[in-house]
Scaffold this motif. Structure first.
Motif, PDB file in Angstrom:
ATOM      1  N   ARG A 240      57.327  50.793  89.389  1.00 61.31           N
ATOM      2  CA  ARG A 240      56.494  51.170  88.266  1.00 61.31           C
ATOM      3  C   ARG A 240      55.263  51.935  88.736  1.00 61.31           C
ATOM      4  O   ARG A 240      54.727  52.793  88.035  1.00 61.31           O
ATOM      5  CB  ARG A 240      56.041  49.946  87.467  1.00 61.31           C
ATOM      6  N   ARG A 244      52.937  54.679  86.582  1.00 61.35           N
ATOM      7  CA  ARG A 244      52.036  53.826  85.807  1.00 61.35           C
ATOM      8  C   ARG A 244      51.281  54.589  84.702  1.00 61.35           C
ATOM      9  O   ARG A 244      51.351  54.236  83.532  1.00 61.35           O
ATOM     10  CB  ARG A 244      51.035  53.147  86.730  1.00 61.35           C
ATOM     11  N   GLU A 245      50.607  55.657  85.104  1.00 62.66           N
ATOM     12  CA  GLU A 245      49.818  56.387  84.114  1.00 62.66           C
ATOM     13  C   GLU A 245      50.677  56.917  82.981  1.00 62.66           C
ATOM     14  O   GLU A 245      50.338  56.808  81.805  1.00 62.66           O
ATOM     15  CB  GLU A 245      49.112  57.572  84.773  1.00 62.66           C
ATOM     16  N   GLU A 246      51.826  57.463  83.352  1.00 63.86           N
ATOM     17  CA  GLU A 246      52.686  58.075  82.333  1.00 63.86           C
ATOM     18  C   GLU A 246      53.222  57.041  81.360  1.00 63.86           C
ATOM     19  O   GLU A 246      53.394  57.311  80.184  1.00 63.86           O
ATOM     20  CB  GLU A 246      53.841  58.823  83.024  1.00 63.86           C
ATOM     21  N   ILE A 247      53.474  55.829  81.864  1.00 64.80           N
ATOM     22  CA  ILE A 247      53.937  54.774  80.971  1.00 64.80           C
ATOM     23  C   ILE A 247      52.806  54.387  80.016  1.00 64.80           C
ATOM     24  O   ILE A 247      53.003  54.281  78.805  1.00 64.80           O
ATOM     25  CB  ILE A 247      54.391  53.538  81.783  1.00 64.80           C
ATOM     26  N   GLU A 248      51.613  54.243  80.572  1.00 66.33           N
ATOM     27  CA  GLU A 248      50.461  53.849  79.747  1.00 66.33           C
ATOM     28  C   GLU A 248      50.192  54.882  78.659  1.00 66.33           C
ATOM     29  O   GLU A 248      49.834  54.550  77.529  1.00 66.33           O
ATOM     30  CB  GLU A 248      49.218  53.691  80.630  1.00 66.33           C
ATOM     31  N   GLN A 249      50.388  56.149  79.016  1.00 70.79           N
ATOM     32  CA  GLN A 249      50.117  57.212  78.042  1.00 70.79           C
ATOM     33  C   GLN A 249      51.326  57.520  77.156  1.00 70.79           C
ATOM     34  O   GLN A 249      51.301  58.464  76.363  1.00 70.79           O
ATOM     35  CB  GLN A 249      49.710  58.490  78.791  1.00 70.79           C
ATOM     36  N   GLU A 254      59.470  52.699  79.670  1.00 67.60           N
ATOM     37  CA  GLU A 254      59.958  51.659  80.560  1.00 67.60           C
ATOM     38  C   GLU A 254      61.010  50.854  79.819  1.00 67.60           C
ATOM     39  O   GLU A 254      60.732  50.237  78.799  1.00 67.60           O
ATOM     40  CB  GLU A 254      58.773  50.772  80.967  1.00 67.60           C
TER      41      GLU A 254
END
Lengths: 293, 293
Positions: A240, A244-249, A254
């Motif tokens: 992950r 990480r950043e791309e998932i958060e944004q 995921e």
DNA sequence: CCGAGATATTAGAAAAAGTAACAAATGGAC
DNA sequence: GTCCATTTGTTACTTTTTCTAATATCTCGG
């Protein structure tokens, strides 16, 4: 060559230092041993040669004629050897630091931080070897390996670098509008995986799914996988931390995750490390603290 | 000098031989060890230096550029050392065999046999050091000591050379017509004894006689004692072996004797012996068999 | 594809080296 | 002279290194 029957070399070295310093005590200090050790080495050498090399003289010692003669030759001989070793050492010390790691790790983790490292250590050159193969660490070859290991089979005594959940991930445009609530449903999506590995079917097996139809799996080098996944060419199983950043944004989705299953660790070859390698390792450790995801 | 931080010397030697022979197997044969030992030595050296010196190549090995460079220097260095050692060895090998013994033993036992030894080994020179003192056996000094020891205090692990009764002996002209049937009667005769010893009073003490009057004791070097006793200047305490023939022919009178109290044995210094010393020892052993009196 | 001939790797045995503690010799201070 | 600091000498014991034996691995040529 008949110097094969040379006397004990360590005894010769000890005597050479004794001759140089003129004292067992000083020689012992130079050699980082006790005077008793030096005394014994010289005595053994004398017994081997059958000739006295140094005799007690007042509070100290003095060399016999034979000892003085031998000392001269030893000095020249060891100096020659020392020069050879020194030259070699210089070559070795200045060689770039050789690092191997998986292509994914190189692209997603190391390369983004390389500039920072170069800024901090402008004199050290890194040579990266991004490959999925496990390269042997041997002298004159790879200095540092950053390797991935499933945390279910932990490995002892190594420096963890990145501890991260493992995820199955895909681009929104690929996964949108599908029901992907159970592992088996992922069989319909194209998988992207590293050449020579079999992560996709292992993932299904681990989740208790026996594939009932042929999986679509594209093999490609790890560095390409990441971009391909971002473009929506397929899904993959990876750390992950890399997304990480791309998932958060919301730029990546995921699909499934395993808590702390993935660990990247640092491995070095046996023996003492060169200063440049030590510096790189130190820098790696410092980075590690900030990225435990 | 900074060659103090030389790599393991035995590793360097092993690698040097590997470089010379181009093979671990051959190098191992030359060094009288197994190929595994050589392999490990070289591996350790490589780890220490942090550079590969030899790599596998087909059925054998070949040196890396670094290895070849080091090998050249090692060759020169070890050759220098080897020459120095060799020169020393030559000096040592050709040095006469140094033998110490009591003056009495030298005169009565060794000197009469010297001609025979020289005939058998014309190339070996013996240097005798007849002295009552116990000389230390150290490299470059005395090679062989022939020593006397009262058999009541046996010494372990040495080569016995001459096992003989000890006798008190005197010339017929000195002792004729005296009643010498008990030890105390010997107090009236002049004793001759080795410088620095006290054999006479020890003999009386051993026989339970407490001297009630001053003994007449002349101290002199052991070699002179024998002749003086023959001339009738006094009596002495010594090995019967030295006077066997004369006693048998009635030219000397044995006054008292102790069965097998005296033992002469051969002692050598620690470590390997030079060929010349070995030859002398072998000859001594052969002589010993013929003279156990 | 097999086997001869080479290197590679291990665990455990054997040998070498080192330490600590004490002894002995010496030269200078007092 | 006696004491004391300094240096070498010695030894039992511990630690480290090295070697071996067994076995695995690799490569070439038939």
């Amino acid at each position: 060559m008949d110097w094969l029957k040379l006397p004990p070399l360590n005894g010769l070295r000890a005597f050479s230092v004794v001759a140089e310093t003129g004292s067992y005590t000083l020689a012992a200090q130079k050699l980082n041993v006790t005077h008793a050790a030096v005394s014994q080495q010289v005595r053994r050498l004398e017994e081997h040669l059958g000739v006295a090399l140094a005799v007690r003289s007042g509070r100290g010692i003095e060399l016999t004629a034979e000892g003085a003669s031998l000392a001269r030759d030893l000095d020249i001989g060891f100096a020659t050897i020392g020069r050879g070793v020194e030259r070699l050492t210089e070559i070795v010390e200045n060689r770039p630091v050789q690092v191997t790691m998986s292509p994914a790790f190189a692209v997603e983790w190391l390369l983004p931080r390389m500039a920072e490292f170069q800024h901090e250590y402008p004199d050290i050159t890194l040579m990266l070897n991004p490959t999925a193969e496990v390269v042997e660490l041997k002298p004159g070859g790879i200095d540092v390996a950053i390797r991935y290991r499933d945390k279910r089979r932990p490995v002892a005594g190594v420096q963890p670098l990145l501890l991260s959940d493992m995820v199955v991930i895909g681009a929104p445009e690929l996964v949108a509008g599908r029901d992907l609530s159970n592992p088996a449903s992922l069989m319909d999506l194209p998988w992207l995986q590293e050449l020579g590995t079999n992560e996709a079917s292992e993932w299904f097996t681990f989740h208790g799914v026996i594939p009932d139809r042929r999986l679509t799996v594209h093999h490609m080098p790890g560095n390409l996988i990441m971009d391909a996944v971002r473009r929506g060419d397929g899904i993959t199983y990876t750390s992950r931390a890399f997304f990480r950043e791309e998932i958060e944004q919301g730029r990546m989705i995921e699909l499934f995750s395993e808590k702390l299953f993935g660990i990247y660790f640092v491995e070095t070859r046996a023996g003492a490390q060169r200063p440049a390698v030590k510096a790189f390792l130190k820098w790696l450790r410092a980075q590690a603290e900030t990225v435990t995801v």
